[in-house]
Design an enzyme around this catalytic site. Structure first.
Site, PDB file in Angstrom:
ATOM      1  N   ARG A   1     -35.599   7.862 -21.303  1.00 28.28           N
ATOM      2  CA  ARG A   1     -35.873   8.256 -19.916  1.00 28.28           C
ATOM      3  C   ARG A   1     -36.886   7.319 -19.265  1.00 28.28           C
ATOM      4  O   ARG A   1     -37.880   6.931 -19.872  1.00 28.28           O
ATOM      5  CB  ARG A   1     -36.409   9.686 -19.868  1.00 28.28           C
ATOM      6  CG  ARG A   1     -36.919  10.020 -18.474  1.00 28.28           C
ATOM      7  CD  ARG A   1     -37.078  11.448 -18.174  1.00 28.28           C
ATOM      8  NE  ARG A   1     -37.961  12.150 -19.058  1.00 28.28           N
ATOM      9  CZ  ARG A   1     -38.161  13.457 -18.988  1.00 28.28           C
ATOM     10  NH1 ARG A   1     -37.520  14.164 -18.084  1.00 28.28           N
ATOM     11  NH2 ARG A   1     -38.972  14.044 -19.812  1.00 28.28           N
TER      12      ARG A   1
ATOM     13  N   LYS B   1     -32.456  19.024 -16.143  1.00 32.50           N
ATOM     14  CA  LYS B   1     -32.784  19.915 -15.027  1.00 32.50           C
ATOM     15  C   LYS B   1     -33.160  19.101 -13.782  1.00 32.50           C
ATOM     16  O   LYS B   1     -32.668  19.358 -12.693  1.00 32.50           O
ATOM     17  CB  LYS B   1     -33.946  20.855 -15.400  1.00 32.50           C
ATOM     18  CG  LYS B   1     -33.649  21.762 -16.589  1.00 32.50           C
ATOM     19  CD  LYS B   1     -34.784  22.727 -16.883  1.00 32.50           C
ATOM     20  CE  LYS B   1     -36.084  22.055 -17.282  1.00 32.50           C
ATOM     21  NZ  LYS B   1     -36.013  21.271 -18.531  1.00 32.50           N
TER      22      LYS B   1
ATOM     23  N   ARG C   1     -42.587  20.225 -27.555  1.00 34.35           N
ATOM     24  CA  ARG C   1     -42.093  20.863 -26.325  1.00 34.35           C
ATOM     25  C   ARG C   1     -40.847  21.700 -26.612  1.00 34.35           C
ATOM     26  O   ARG C   1     -40.651  22.759 -26.013  1.00 34.35           O
ATOM     27  CB  ARG C   1     -41.803  19.798 -25.257  1.00 34.35           C
ATOM     28  CG  ARG C   1     -43.090  19.185 -24.704  1.00 34.35           C
ATOM     29  CD  ARG C   1     -42.836  17.874 -23.989  1.00 34.35           C
ATOM     30  NE  ARG C   1     -42.002  18.019 -22.829  1.00 34.35           N
ATOM     31  CZ  ARG C   1     -41.349  17.002 -22.255  1.00 34.35           C
ATOM     32  NH1 ARG C   1     -41.431  15.784 -22.765  1.00 34.35           N
ATOM     33  NH2 ARG C   1     -40.622  17.202 -21.184  1.00 34.35           N
TER      34      ARG C   1
ATOM     35  N   ARG D   1     -42.800   8.518 -19.516  1.00 36.21           N
ATOM     36  CA  ARG D   1     -43.768   9.606 -19.509  1.00 36.21           C
ATOM     37  C   ARG D   1     -44.495   9.686 -20.839  1.00 36.21           C
ATOM     38  O   ARG D   1     -43.897   9.515 -21.890  1.00 36.21           O
ATOM     39  CB  ARG D   1     -43.054  10.939 -19.226  1.00 36.21           C
ATOM     40  CG  ARG D   1     -43.038  11.285 -17.767  1.00 36.21           C
ATOM     41  CD  ARG D   1     -42.143  12.429 -17.411  1.00 36.21           C
ATOM     42  NE  ARG D   1     -42.307  13.638 -18.210  1.00 36.21           N
ATOM     43  CZ  ARG D   1     -41.658  14.768 -17.949  1.00 36.21           C
ATOM     44  NH1 ARG D   1     -40.823  14.832 -16.922  1.00 36.21           N
ATOM     45  NH2 ARG D   1     -41.832  15.826 -18.693  1.00 36.21           N
TER      46      ARG D   1
ATOM     47  N   ARG E   1     -41.198  29.785 -16.914  1.00 34.87           N
ATOM     48  CA  ARG E   1     -41.117  29.305 -18.289  1.00 34.87           C
ATOM     49  C   ARG E   1     -41.625  30.324 -19.285  1.00 34.87           C
ATOM     50  O   ARG E   1     -41.565  30.081 -20.487  1.00 34.87           O
ATOM     51  CB  ARG E   1     -42.002  28.075 -18.411  1.00 34.87           C
ATOM     52  CG  ARG E   1     -41.246  26.782 -18.500  1.00 34.87           C
ATOM     53  CD  ARG E   1     -42.299  25.715 -18.507  1.00 34.87           C
ATOM     54  NE  ARG E   1     -41.879  24.501 -19.084  1.00 34.87           N
ATOM     55  CZ  ARG E   1     -41.403  23.473 -18.407  1.00 34.87           C
ATOM     56  NH1 ARG E   1     -41.177  23.571 -17.121  1.00 34.87           N
ATOM     57  NH2 ARG E   1     -41.135  22.354 -19.009  1.00 34.87           N
TER      58      ARG E   1
HETATM   59  P1  AP5 Z   1     -34.122  15.108 -16.912  1.00 32.05           P
HETATM   60  O1  AP5 Z   1     -33.247  15.425 -15.733  1.00 32.05           O
HETATM   61  O2  AP5 Z   1     -35.409  14.421 -16.673  1.00 32.05           O
HETATM   62  O3  AP5 Z   1     -34.340  16.431 -17.789  1.00 32.05           O
HETATM   63  P2  AP5 Z   1     -35.320  17.653 -17.542  1.00 32.05           P
HETATM   64  O4  AP5 Z   1     -34.596  18.857 -18.092  1.00 32.05           O
HETATM   65  O5  AP5 Z   1     -35.763  17.724 -16.117  1.00 32.05           O
HETATM   66  O6  AP5 Z   1     -36.488  17.221 -18.523  1.00 32.05           O
HETATM   67  P3  AP5 Z   1     -38.058  17.373 -18.366  1.00 32.05           P
HETATM   68  O7  AP5 Z   1     -38.650  16.673 -19.532  1.00 32.05           O
HETATM   69  O8  AP5 Z   1     -38.537  16.953 -17.018  1.00 32.05           O
HETATM   70  O9  AP5 Z   1     -38.184  18.893 -18.534  1.00 32.05           O
HETATM   71  P4  AP5 Z   1     -39.403  19.665 -18.940  1.00 32.05           P
HETATM   72  O10 AP5 Z   1     -38.951  21.023 -18.530  1.00 32.05           O
HETATM   73  O11 AP5 Z   1     -39.882  19.556 -20.330  1.00 32.05           O
HETATM   74  O12 AP5 Z   1     -40.571  18.945 -18.117  1.00 32.05           O
HETATM   75  P5  AP5 Z   1     -41.370  19.358 -16.817  1.00 32.05           P
HETATM   76  O13 AP5 Z   1     -41.582  18.144 -16.035  1.00 32.05           O
HETATM   77  O14 AP5 Z   1     -40.795  20.563 -16.152  1.00 32.05           O
HETATM   78  O15 AP5 Z   1     -33.233  14.268 -17.952  1.00 32.05           O
HETATM   79  C1  AP5 Z   1     -33.814  13.749 -19.129  1.00 32.05           C
HETATM   80  C2  AP5 Z   1     -33.212  12.357 -19.423  1.00 32.05           C
HETATM   81  O16 AP5 Z   1     -31.821  12.496 -19.720  1.00 32.05           O
HETATM   82  C3  AP5 Z   1     -33.296  11.394 -18.220  1.00 32.05           C
HETATM   83  O17 AP5 Z   1     -33.498  10.094 -18.705  1.00 32.05           O
HETATM   84  C4  AP5 Z   1     -31.914  11.518 -17.551  1.00 32.05           C
HETATM   85  O18 AP5 Z   1     -31.542  10.337 -16.863  1.00 32.05           O
HETATM   86  C5  AP5 Z   1     -31.011  11.780 -18.757  1.00 32.05           C
HETATM   87  N1  AP5 Z   1     -29.895  12.650 -18.453  1.00 32.05           N
HETATM   88  C6  AP5 Z   1     -29.880  13.703 -17.567  1.00 32.05           C
HETATM   89  N2  AP5 Z   1     -28.666  14.292 -17.561  1.00 32.05           N
HETATM   90  C7  AP5 Z   1     -27.910  13.610 -18.478  1.00 32.05           C
HETATM   91  C8  AP5 Z   1     -26.550  13.751 -18.946  1.00 32.05           C
HETATM   92  N3  AP5 Z   1     -25.755  14.721 -18.483  1.00 32.05           N
HETATM   93  N4  AP5 Z   1     -26.114  12.883 -19.895  1.00 32.05           N
HETATM   94  C9  AP5 Z   1     -26.919  11.900 -20.373  1.00 32.05           C
HETATM   95  N5  AP5 Z   1     -28.212  11.715 -19.970  1.00 32.05           N
HETATM   96  C10 AP5 Z   1     -28.678  12.570 -19.033  1.00 32.05           C
HETATM   97  O19 AP5 Z   1     -42.759  19.837 -17.486  1.00 32.05           O
HETATM   98  C11 AP5 Z   1     -43.637  18.915 -18.096  1.00 32.05           C
HETATM   99  C12 AP5 Z   1     -44.879  19.650 -18.579  1.00 32.05           C
HETATM  100  O20 AP5 Z   1     -45.543  20.274 -17.454  1.00 32.05           O
HETATM  101  C13 AP5 Z   1     -44.635  20.803 -19.559  1.00 32.05           C
HETATM  102  O21 AP5 Z   1     -44.551  20.346 -20.901  1.00 32.05           O
HETATM  103  C14 AP5 Z   1     -45.867  21.678 -19.308  1.00 32.05           C
HETATM  104  O22 AP5 Z   1     -47.006  21.152 -19.929  1.00 32.05           O
HETATM  105  C15 AP5 Z   1     -46.071  21.561 -17.816  1.00 32.05           C
HETATM  106  N6  AP5 Z   1     -45.334  22.577 -17.036  1.00 32.05           N
HETATM  107  C16 AP5 Z   1     -44.366  22.341 -16.100  1.00 32.05           C
HETATM  108  N7  AP5 Z   1     -43.920  23.484 -15.584  1.00 32.05           N
HETATM  109  C17 AP5 Z   1     -44.596  24.482 -16.199  1.00 32.05           C
HETATM  110  C18 AP5 Z   1     -44.562  25.898 -16.111  1.00 32.05           C
HETATM  111  N8  AP5 Z   1     -43.721  26.531 -15.272  1.00 32.05           N
HETATM  112  N9  AP5 Z   1     -45.396  26.610 -16.892  1.00 32.05           N
HETATM  113  C19 AP5 Z   1     -46.269  25.999 -17.738  1.00 32.05           C
HETATM  114  N10 AP5 Z   1     -46.361  24.656 -17.892  1.00 32.05           N
HETATM  115  C20 AP5 Z   1     -45.518  23.909 -17.120  1.00 32.05           C
END
Ligand code: AP5
Length: 214
Positions: free
Chosen positions: A124, A14, A168, A157, A89
């Protein structure tokens, strides 16, 4: 005006696609994950409150997310739309956004199988200042261990440990995945366009599928 939601499991790509879509559509990224990590890094009261929750892989409360979004939307760069990365979410958050009268135009689900996610997460690397993402194998920086733009060191991270990633993923399937049905129904009723892309493709391949639909 485009208001776009990016849905998908942790590590689906994402954040990676969000940066490309924001450039394409000229809208700002609203990433609650980035906002929460910034709060933790700054040592603010909010950061202290959510730090353990983030590390555990659980979700922060809908109340906190609602107030973060409300405040972010008062900034002038959101006037012509926004890209919502990883929010909503929960059904509660989806309702909060609806109550804020945000008219979503597109909802994109990036799908990746669970077994591929854990592998992705272990490789990552992140630039903490900007949230820019890399992968040691699939999307490496020009200089190993350093951000392409600032030249600053990259980090791993805390919540990318395999056991936390599994937690997660569980939270995603329980609380977030049901939103795909919610937005599919809205799409069928003609209120917005919902589409799903295969996130196991290359970064440029996934982006091509998304840009065709946008
Ligand atoms: P990446 O682009 O980082 O993936 P992502 O989907 O953004 O993963 P996140 O871990 O950031 O998502 P998340 O939703 O769990 O975390 P968030 O920060 O929102 O890609 C991942 C890896 O794969 C990278 O190394 C990238 O280079 C690689 N990659 C990408 N595309 C690729 C491809 N096509 N092929 C191969 N490799 C690829 O949330 C973190 C925490 O914050 C949550 O757990 C929660 O505690 C809290 N939080 C955040 N938002 C909320 C909310 N709305 N409500 C409640 N809690 C929340």
């Amino acid at each position: 005006m485009k208001n776009i939601i990016l849905l998908g499991p942790p590590g689906a790509g994402k954040g990676t696609q969000a940066d490309l879509i924001c450039d394409l559509c000229n809208v700002p990224k609203i990433s609650t994950g980035d906002m929460l990590r910034e709060a933790v890094a700054s040592g603010s009261a909010l950061g202290n409150e959510v730090s353990n929750i983030l590390d555990s892989g659980a979700l922060v409360s809908d109340e906190i997310i609602g107030s973060l979004i409300k405040e972010r939307l008062t900034m002038p760069d959101c006037e012509n739309g926004s890209l919502f990365d990883g929010v909503p979410r929960t059904t509660g958050q989806a309702q909060q956004l609806a109550d804020m009268n945000i008219k979503f135009t597109h909802v994109i689900e990036i799908h990746v199988d669970d077994q591929d996610i854990v592998k992705r997460m272990s490789g990552r690397r992140v630039h903490p200042g900007s949230g820019r993402n890399y992968h040691i194998e699939y999307n490496p920086p020009e200089n190993e261990g350093y951000d392409d733009i600032s030249g600053e060191p990259l980090i791993q991270r805390e919540d990318d440990k395999p056991e936390t990633v599994l937690k997660r993923l569980g939270v995603y399937h329980d609380q977030t995945k049901p939103l795909t049905d919610f937005y599919t129904k809205q799409s069928e009723a003609g209120f917005l366009k919902f589409f799903r892309v295969d996130g196991s493709n290359t970064v440029s391949g996934v982006f091509e599928s998304i840009s065709k639909q946008l």
